[in-house]
Motif scaffolding. Structure first.
Motif, mmCIF file in Angstrom:
data_model
loop_
_atom_site.group_PDB
_atom_site.id
_atom_site.type_symbol
_atom_site.label_atom_id
_atom_site.label_comp_id
_atom_site.label_asym_id
_atom_site.label_seq_id
_atom_site.Cartn_x
_atom_site.Cartn_y
_atom_site.Cartn_z
ATOM 1 N N SER A 66 0.830 -1.207 0.000
ATOM 2 C CA SER A 66 0.000 0.000 0.000
ATOM 3 C C SER A 66 0.861 1.252 0.000
ATOM 4 N N PHE A 67 1.963 1.196 0.775
ATOM 5 C CA PHE A 67 2.874 2.343 0.817
ATOM 6 C C PHE A 67 3.529 2.567 -0.543
ATOM 7 N N ASN A 68 3.981 1.480 -1.182
ATOM 8 C CA ASN A 68 4.597 1.607 -2.509
ATOM 9 C C ASN A 68 3.605 2.146 -3.538
ATOM 10 N N GLU A 69 2.373 1.663 -3.432
ATOM 11 C CA GLU A 69 1.356 2.135 -4.363
ATOM 12 C C GLU A 69 1.097 3.625 -4.198
ATOM 13 N N TRP A 70 1.118 4.073 -2.928
ATOM 14 C CA TRP A 70 0.917 5.511 -2.673
ATOM 15 C C TRP A 70 2.134 6.326 -3.118
ATOM 16 N N LEU A 71 3.348 5.815 -2.812
ATOM 17 C CA LEU A 71 4.571 6.570 -3.101
ATOM 18 C C LEU A 71 4.795 6.755 -4.589
ATOM 19 N N PHE A 72 4.500 5.724 -5.383
ATOM 20 C CA PHE A 72 4.809 5.765 -6.813
ATOM 21 C C PHE A 72 3.604 6.175 -7.658
ATOM 22 N N GLN A 73 2.764 6.994 -7.096
ATOM 23 C CA GLN A 73 1.657 7.522 -7.886
ATOM 24 C C GLN A 73 2.199 8.398 -9.014
ATOM 25 N N HIS A 74 1.618 8.279 -10.177
ATOM 26 C CA HIS A 74 2.123 9.026 -11.335
ATOM 27 C C HIS A 74 1.999 10.535 -11.145
ATOM 28 N N LYS A 75 1.045 10.984 -10.297
ATOM 29 C CA LYS A 75 0.895 12.425 -10.101
ATOM 30 C C LYS A 75 2.080 13.025 -9.342
#
Length: 393
Positions: free
Chosen positions: A4-13
């Motif tokens: 979940s943290f990786n998904e949040w950190l690597f957001q394209h925005k």
């Protein structure tokens, strides 16, 4: 939780311009794009470079140093002394005279003998000339090959000559194989420098060098992951253009080729000034600040990338101040002085001592007219310590 943290950190925005997504950078229809996992190959390649460096220094650089007449200075070894060694390793390498007198009394030595022990012990830890020559040789070979390799890869690219073209169709820019291998080699080299830091020569700007290597590794990895290869290549090429001149100048200096060293250093100073203090801020930083968002709005990756470039520029200014100090010495004395980033070898007459001790009688009075006690401390504080009057703390 980690996913979940990786998904949040690597957001394209965060890392890509507005209206851009990671899905646009997926390989399709024969088009290949840069992906972060490509850079994982840099870790084993860095270990390979470390092995190549060890082999190169042993079988190429070291024989070359001997052929050029590089000779290591003979150093007198210190006599083992547990008390002084413990103080040297845990408390300090250069004790004050009052502390030196206490150590002398504890060890049954004269103040002069204790000073000599610390001086020789410091000299033992300083790298010899042949080690300095071998390290400079390896870096010279790599920077030279990297610079001309980069020229051959980028020469026909329009964005080499017009940095604003780095942002055409960004981030939808395909990956060229030659660009990938050159980028990978650069990243592996700087990782290898971080690996060998504990064994390399530690100069006075050691902390700045560590910061530089960390910033460089971060910049290379980040720029590749966000498909900023074009501007990243310009940064790498610009730095390599001066680095190989610095290393060959060091080689000439260690080999005692004073005139060649002076000429190379002057050329290096001019190249460093032009590339790091003129081209870098006016071309590289300018285009990353203004041209990169000409058709979009700022985003987090924009600020992060420019912050790292600004940090590099601060290091450029710091190192150029050191260069100016050496240039001032050159203009004043007609030749370059020692490298102000390196510790100089301490001679046998350091600390105000004479090269050899005056023979002593058993009562501590030296032979010869107008002699002073050879085993007596020189300062008032040291005399009080020697007489047993230790000042209150």
């Amino acid at each position: 939780m980690l996913s979940s943290f990786n998904e949040w950190l690597f957001q394209h925005k965060f890392w890509l311009p507005p209206n851009s997504t990671w899905a646009q950078l997926e390989d399709h229809d024969g088009l290949v794009f840069a992906h972060p996992q490509h850079m994982l190959a840099a870790l084993p390649l860095a270990l390979v470079l470390v092995a190549v460096r060890i082999t190169f220094e042993r079988f190429v650089a070291l024989p070359l140093s001997r052929w050029l007449g590089v000779r290591d200075q003979m150093r007198r070894q210190v006599k083992p002394n547990a008390t002084l060694e413990k103080y040297f390793l845990t408390t300090g390498r250069t004790p004050k005279e009052s502390q030196m007198a206490i150590l002398a009394a504890q060890c049954g030595l004269t103040l002069r003998q204790t000073q000599r022990w610390f001086r020789r012990r410091r000299n033992q830890d300083r790298p010899c000339l042949s080690k300095k020559f071998c390290e400079a040789s390896w870096k010279f070979v790599f920077y030279l090959c990297s610079f001309f390799g980069g020229i051959s890869v980028l020469y026909h690219e329009p964005w080499l000559w017009i940095p604003a073209k780095c942002w055409e169709n960004y981030p939808i820019q395909t990956l060229q194989p030659s660009l990938y291998w050159w980028y990978l080699l650069e990243l592996s080299f700087y990782i290898s420098l971080l690996i060998t830091l504990p064994f390399d020569i530690k100069r006075k700007d050691f902390k700045e060098q560590v910061i530089h290597h960390l910033v460089t590794v971060t910049l290379i990895g980040f720029s590749y992951s966000c498909n900023l290869l074009r501007i990243g290549c310009l940064v790498l090429l610009l730095h390599d253009s001066a680095d190989y001149l610095l290393e060959v100048g060091k080689m000439f200096n260690y080999a005692g080729l004073g005139l060649a060293c002076d000429v190379v250093f002057l050329v290096f100073s001019l190249v460093f000034f032009y590339t790091r203090l003129i081209l870098f801020p006016t071309q590289i930083i300018y285009t990353t600040i203004y041209d990169s968002i000409a058709n979009s709005s700022p985003f987090f990756g924009y600020y992060f990338f420019n912050m790292l470039l600004m940090l590099l520029q601060v290091l450029h200014v710091y190192w150029f101040c050191l260069i100016l100090r050496m240039l001032y010495s050159f203009l004043k004395k007609g030749q370059l002085g020692k490298d102000i980033r390196s510790d100089a070898e301490e001679s046998e007459s350091s600390d105000g001592e004479v090269a050899s001790e005056v023979p002593q009688l058993k009562n501590g009075v030296a032979r010869g007219p107008a002699a002073v006690p050879a085993n007596g401390p020189r300062s008032r504080a040291a005399r009080r310590l020697a007489n047993g009057h230790v000042p209150a703390t």
